[in-house]
Design a protein around this motif. Structure first.
Motif: not given
Lengths: 281, 313
Positions: A36-43, A57-71, A244-249
């Protein structure tokens, strides 16, 4: 008097269900919390960690980061290729060996069966120093082939053991009838026996799959390089880098959890039947 | 595997097929499993000099690891940590597994399969993922841990357990227990279901409660399964690596307090910080792990199993 007994039974049932429910909660809640926390904003992750993602609080920023920064898609593809190819080879080779052991009387039959069973108890990791040397000599470092070869060797012992037990249950008449008709031994195996082992395939596939999909050790020492990571190693390296990037983790963990959860819910019946049928004895 | 009474086909009528069926599996297994295991043991008697040439040194590597003050302190630290790791599994994982199996096998339990499927779920996850999940939950930065404890009024008990030398190993062992408890639960559950009903019925007629039936009739009958679960736990614990490596790294901190045989093997083989990796010393650690596992398995086969066989139906 009967009333009392029924009351006792009812209160006992309540206690039993309370115990089982609390343990189920203990088993599932940590995973649920991550997802559930993977779908939230950092705040949102920090202000209300236990709440469901809401409109604020809903946000997909974590997923966007993961897909952008890794394969991640590459890691998935690698894990799926390695796992599927290994399961295919293990099933075929183990079925062939199990058939030979259970069907034909040849000198050293029992000794060979025992020899092939050593690997059930002795962990293949203990041979890692020489396995790495072997893979270097073969020029297979940083290839998925290296992983497949090692995983096939790792999966064969238990698969042969389970399938040998299973082959003993195949009725004799079937193959005897075929032999009377002059059908060759290869045809008997590939046309008659192989289709018959279908019920055992799910059990063997699951037991082969779990340790491979989740393994960190061999990807780490045999194929740690760019583009060849499996999902387990990919997650480990990604989190090490973006700790340290909780969304991405949280998003990367969720991406690693979800496919396994879906597979598990589809195959749990076969898996549990395999476990409880005494296949591991 | 003793099915000797079963009629088998004479192989002389089918030499080529028998060979073709056996060869591929036997060759891959021998080349990638048995040969590396034996070759690792061989390597433990050698040392590599510059250029990669091997020199025979007899038992020198073993003397280094068990005798050199620095090495032997590291080795025994990892060994005893591993024993503690195993002890936590035996004292927590297996009793919980037995209790869950006992409850799940109660007659007329509703939703039995649902509970079983859900409780087994963590066992399917990757050890790496499980390690990170708990690292986040126990992290003082996030604050979920204290918040959950607060529900039970236990907030004051919370501490950075994974970061403290005194509690890190136990915490990691409990995380591992959380993940693997499904295995003993399933195996013991299956063994409990296999107990013939008339044995239990007789006791119930005599007025025994569910608990008494379990303690005096069922538990002794599933002791062989419990023994098997214990040896499986032993082998996988002395082979563990992934959890410690993903949560604590190869250095197994703080101050090596979570170092176990698997992480010691990895560091010895690949090196860390200023210490160079050594394949031959790595092979020596692997051989020592092999001996430890072998002693455990032989103890199980010749002492435990033999003593328990009289309980079997």
């Amino acid at each position: 008097m009967y009333k009392n007994i029924r009351k006792d039974d009812a209160s006992r049932a309540v206690i039993v269900h309370a115990v089982l429910l609390s343990y189920t909660l203990l088993a599932l809640y940590p995973v649920f919390l991550i997802v559930i926390n993977a779908f939230k904003t950092r705040k949102g992750i920090f202000s209300d960690p236990m709440g469901l993602p809401g409109p604020k609080t809903f946000s997909l920023e974590g997923f966007t980061k993961v897909l952008a920064k890794s394969d991640f898609e590459v890691y998935f593809f690698n894990s799926i290729s390695v796992t599927v190819i290994t399961i295919g080879i293990v099933l075929l080779l183990a079925a062939m060996a199990a058939w030979a052991i259970s069907e034909y009387e040849f000198p050293g039959n029992t000794v060979l069966a025992l020899y092939l069973a050593i690997g059930i108890m002795v962990p293949i990791r203990l041979g890692s120093v020489s396995i790495l040397g072997l893979i270097v000599d073969l020029g297979l470092v940083n290839t998925l082939t290296a992983l497949v070869l090692v995983y096939v060797a790792q999966g064969l012992p238990l698969a042969i053991f389970i399938l040998t037990e299973f082959m003993h249950q195949i009725p004799k008449d079937l193959k005897e009838a075929a032999r009377c008709d002059g059908v060759g031994e290869f045809t008997i195996f590939f046309a008659i026996i192989l289709p018959l082992i279908r019920p055992a395939v799910a059990t063997v596939a699951v037991f082969t799959m779990i340790p491979i999909w989740n393994d960190l050790w061999f990807p780490l020492i045999l194929a740690p390089g760019d583009g060849k990571q499996t999902i387990t190693l990919g997650v480990q390296q990604f989190i090490g880098q973006y700790v340290t990037d909780w969304n991405a983790v949280l998003a990367s963990l969720t991406l690693a959890i979800i496919p396994i959860l879906i597979l598990y819910l589809i195959f749990s019946r076969q898996l549990i039947r395999g476990l409880t049928s005494g296949a591991v004895k | 595997m003793a099915h000797s009474t079963r009629p088998m086909t004479d192989w002389r009528k089918a030499k080529l097929p028998v060979f073709a069926f056996l060869a591929p599996a036997t060759i891959i297994y021998t080349v990638f499993m048995i040969y590396p295991l034996l070759d690792s043991i061989r390597l433990s008697f050698y040392t590599s000099v510059s250029g990669g040439d091997l020199t025979f040194v007899g038992l020198d590597n073993y003397r280094t690891i068990l005798g050199d003050p620095g090495w032997s302190a590291t080795f025994w630290n990892a060994f005893w940590n591993n024993m503690k790791f195993f002890a936590v599994h035996m004292l927590v994982q297996n009793p919980i597994g037995i209790a869950l199996a006992a409850v799940l096998s109660l007659p007329q339990l509703k939703l039995r399969n649902t509970y079983r499927t859900l409780i087994f779920m963590p066992t399917m996850l990757s050890v790496v993922v499980v390690g990170f999940i708990w690292q986040l939950i126990l992290s003082p930065v996030w604050g979920v841990g204290p918040e959950i404890l607060d529900i039970f009024g236990l907030k004051s008990l919370f501490g950075p357990w994974l970061g403290k030398e005194g509690s890190a190993l136990i915490t990691l062992a409990l995380i591992s227990v959380w993940q693997w408890v499904g295995i003993p639960m399933m195996l013991i559950y299956a063994a409990l279901l296999a107990i013939p009903e008339d044995l239990v019925d007789a006791a119930v007629v005599d007025g025994a409660s569910h608990f008494e039936v379990f303690l005096h009739i069922k538990l002794p009958l599933v002791l062989p399964t419990i023994a098997m679960v214990s040896i499986l736990t032993f082998v996988s614990n002395f082979n563990a690596f992934d959890l410690i490596y993903s949560v604590k790294g190869a250095l197994a901190g703080p101050n090596f307090s979570t170092d176990i045989m698997g992480t010691l093997f990895y560091r010895t083989f690949f090196g860390y910080q200023l210490q160079l990796g050594s394949p031959t010393l790595g092979a020596t650690v692997a051989s020592l792990m092999f001996i430890i596992i072998l002693v455990g398995v032989l103890f199980y086969l010749f002492v435990v199993q033999r003593r328990l066989s009289r309980y079997q139906l």
